[in-house]
Enzyme design. Structure first.
Site, PDB file in Angstrom:
ATOM      1  N   ARG A  45       0.863  -1.191   0.000  1.00 24.26           N
ATOM      2  CA  ARG A  45       0.000   0.000   0.000  1.00 24.26           C
ATOM      3  C   ARG A  45       0.893   1.232   0.000  1.00 24.26           C
ATOM      4  O   ARG A  45       1.341   1.698   1.043  1.00 24.26           O
ATOM      5  CB  ARG A  45      -0.904   0.003   1.235  1.00 24.26           C
ATOM      6  CG  ARG A  45      -1.778   1.257   1.367  1.00 24.26           C
ATOM      7  CD  ARG A  45      -2.703   1.122   2.569  1.00 24.26           C
ATOM      8  NE  ARG A  45      -3.490   2.338   2.790  1.00 24.26           N
ATOM      9  CZ  ARG A  45      -3.069   3.380   3.530  1.00 24.26           C
ATOM     10  NH1 ARG A  45      -1.860   3.356   4.102  1.00 24.26           N
ATOM     11  NH2 ARG A  45      -3.839   4.432   3.690  1.00 24.26           N
ATOM     12  N   SER A 116     -12.850  -2.777   0.871  1.00 27.15           N
ATOM     13  CA  SER A 116     -13.158  -2.108   2.155  1.00 27.15           C
ATOM     14  C   SER A 116     -14.628  -1.729   2.156  1.00 27.15           C
ATOM     15  O   SER A 116     -15.107  -1.131   1.186  1.00 27.15           O
ATOM     16  CB  SER A 116     -12.358  -0.806   2.289  1.00 27.15           C
ATOM     17  OG  SER A 116     -10.998  -1.047   2.301  1.00 27.15           O
ATOM     18  N   LYS A 145      -3.903   6.055   8.714  1.00 28.75           N
ATOM     19  CA  LYS A 145      -4.720   6.473   7.565  1.00 28.75           C
ATOM     20  C   LYS A 145      -5.334   7.843   7.858  1.00 28.75           C
ATOM     21  O   LYS A 145      -6.234   7.977   8.674  1.00 28.75           O
ATOM     22  CB  LYS A 145      -5.820   5.439   7.305  1.00 28.75           C
ATOM     23  CG  LYS A 145      -6.693   5.727   6.102  1.00 28.75           C
ATOM     24  CD  LYS A 145      -7.609   4.547   5.823  1.00 28.75           C
ATOM     25  CE  LYS A 145      -8.737   4.911   4.859  1.00 28.75           C
ATOM     26  NZ  LYS A 145      -8.238   5.470   3.584  1.00 28.75           N
TER      27      LYS A 145
HETATM   28  N1  FQP Z   1      -5.635  -0.862   2.142  1.00 27.29           N
HETATM   29  C1  FQP Z   1      -6.596  -1.340   2.967  1.00 27.29           C
HETATM   30  N2  FQP Z   1      -6.640  -2.685   3.220  1.00 27.29           N
HETATM   31  C2  FQP Z   1      -7.606  -3.150   4.056  1.00 27.29           C
HETATM   32  C3  FQP Z   1      -7.668  -4.628   4.359  1.00 27.29           C
HETATM   33  F1  FQP Z   1      -8.932  -5.063   4.277  1.00 27.29           F
HETATM   34  F2  FQP Z   1      -6.909  -5.301   3.498  1.00 27.29           F
HETATM   35  F3  FQP Z   1      -7.226  -4.832   5.598  1.00 27.29           F
HETATM   36  N3  FQP Z   1      -8.530  -2.358   4.633  1.00 27.29           N
HETATM   37  C4  FQP Z   1      -8.502  -1.022   4.383  1.00 27.29           C
HETATM   38  C5  FQP Z   1      -7.535  -0.479   3.551  1.00 27.29           C
HETATM   39  C6  FQP Z   1      -7.529   1.006   3.282  1.00 27.29           C
HETATM   40  O1  FQP Z   1      -7.186   1.235   1.959  1.00 27.29           O
HETATM   41  P1  FQP Z   1      -7.010   2.717   1.449  1.00 27.29           P
HETATM   42  O2  FQP Z   1      -6.736   2.670  -0.009  1.00 27.29           O
HETATM   43  O3  FQP Z   1      -6.084   3.470   2.322  1.00 27.29           O
HETATM   44  O4  FQP Z   1      -8.414   3.348   1.739  1.00 27.29           O
HETATM   45  P2  FQP Z   1      -9.767   3.243   0.987  1.00 27.29           P
HETATM   46  O5  FQP Z   1     -10.504   2.121   1.635  1.00 27.29           O
HETATM   47  O6  FQP Z   1     -10.367   4.581   1.234  1.00 27.29           O
HETATM   48  O7  FQP Z   1      -9.466   2.984  -0.457  1.00 27.29           O
END
Ligand code: FQP
Ligand code: MG
Length: 221
Positions: A45, A116, A145
């Site tokens: 990420r 998500s 975040k």
């Molecule tokens: N990368 C992630 N992985 C998970 C998981 F489920 F793998 F633990 N949950 C939540 C996120 C958050 O991803 P992000 O791209 O920052 O936010 P958004 O959800 O707004 O796109």
């Protein structure tokens, strides 16, 4: 659904997420140590202030992907579907503001698709559109975040399981080996962490403690 749910549940047990901005040490060393400690799944990420883009991002992704491959840990890419397809990642994770799950499913075929979700409706849509797992949170307060939504505790997880929604579920947000157990007891299939491992003095020990905490609860369930 493209991945056997039981296999997906096993992969979600200790789901480490990291990008270059989450690390104090070299990301490759942190990932090597986390794998040694017992993580079961890894997500790249690369996001937030100071994150890498373009060739530098792709180069780090390939290095981390190779480290995962050596230990048969599936390599998931967050948000960036194009990169995931280009480097043949094992799956992708998307949020509600990313491409729609059904569009992404058509691009990635039978690879792992995580979504998500923050409501029953978003969960039902993700399931209908072919998600292999859903991510819920933030379970506890998080500093990682910047645009995290309100802390939800175990409320939404309990609501999902009470509605007999059986899709593999992983929680995220402020999770440590000290507060992981209630999440598993409430029906999560695993915990997702960034800082608890990436900011630890010993990422290996931090991963091992999480692995023990999750498995201890599952054994006693
Ligand atoms: N990368 C992630 N992985 C998970 C998981 F489920 F793998 F633990 N949950 C939540 C996120 C958050 O991803 P992000 O791209 O920052 O936010 P958004 O959800 O707004 O796109
Ligand atoms: Mg996203």
């Amino acid at each position: 659904m493209a991945v056997n749910p039981q296999a997906m549940r096993s992969l979600l047990k200790v789901y480490f997420i990291m990008g270059s901005t989450n690390c104090c040490q070299n990301p490759e060393n942190v990932l090597q140590a986390a794998i040694k400690g017992g993580i079961t799944l890894f997500q790249f990420r690369e996001k937030g202030a100071g994150c890498l883009y373009g060739k530098e991002k792709e180069s780090l992704a390939k290095k981390l992907q190779a480290i995962c491959k050596q230990s048969n840990i599936p390599f998931i890419v967050n948000d960036d579907i194009e990169l995931a397809v280009k480097i043949n990642a094992d799956g992708v994770h998307i949020g509600q503001d990313d491409e729609a799950a059904d569009v992404v499913r058509r691009k990635i075929g039978s690879k792992i698709l995580g979504v998500s979700v923050h409501s029953m409706q978003e969960a039902e849509t993700a399931i209908r559109q072919g998600a292999d797992y859903i991510g819920i949170g933030p379970i506890y307060p998080t500093s990682t975040k910047a645009d995290a939504k309100a802390v939800q505790g175990l409320t939404f997880l309990t609501e999902l399981r009470s509605a007999d929604i059986q899709i593999p579920v992983v929680g995220i947000g402020g999770i440590t080996s000290e507060n992981a157990s209630p999440l598993i007891e409430a029906g999560a299939d695993g915990v997702s962490v960034i800082s608890a491992i990436s900011q630890a003095d010993s990422p290996e020990k931090a991963a091992a403690k999480l692995y023990d905490a999750v498995n201890r609860i599952m054994r006693n369930a």
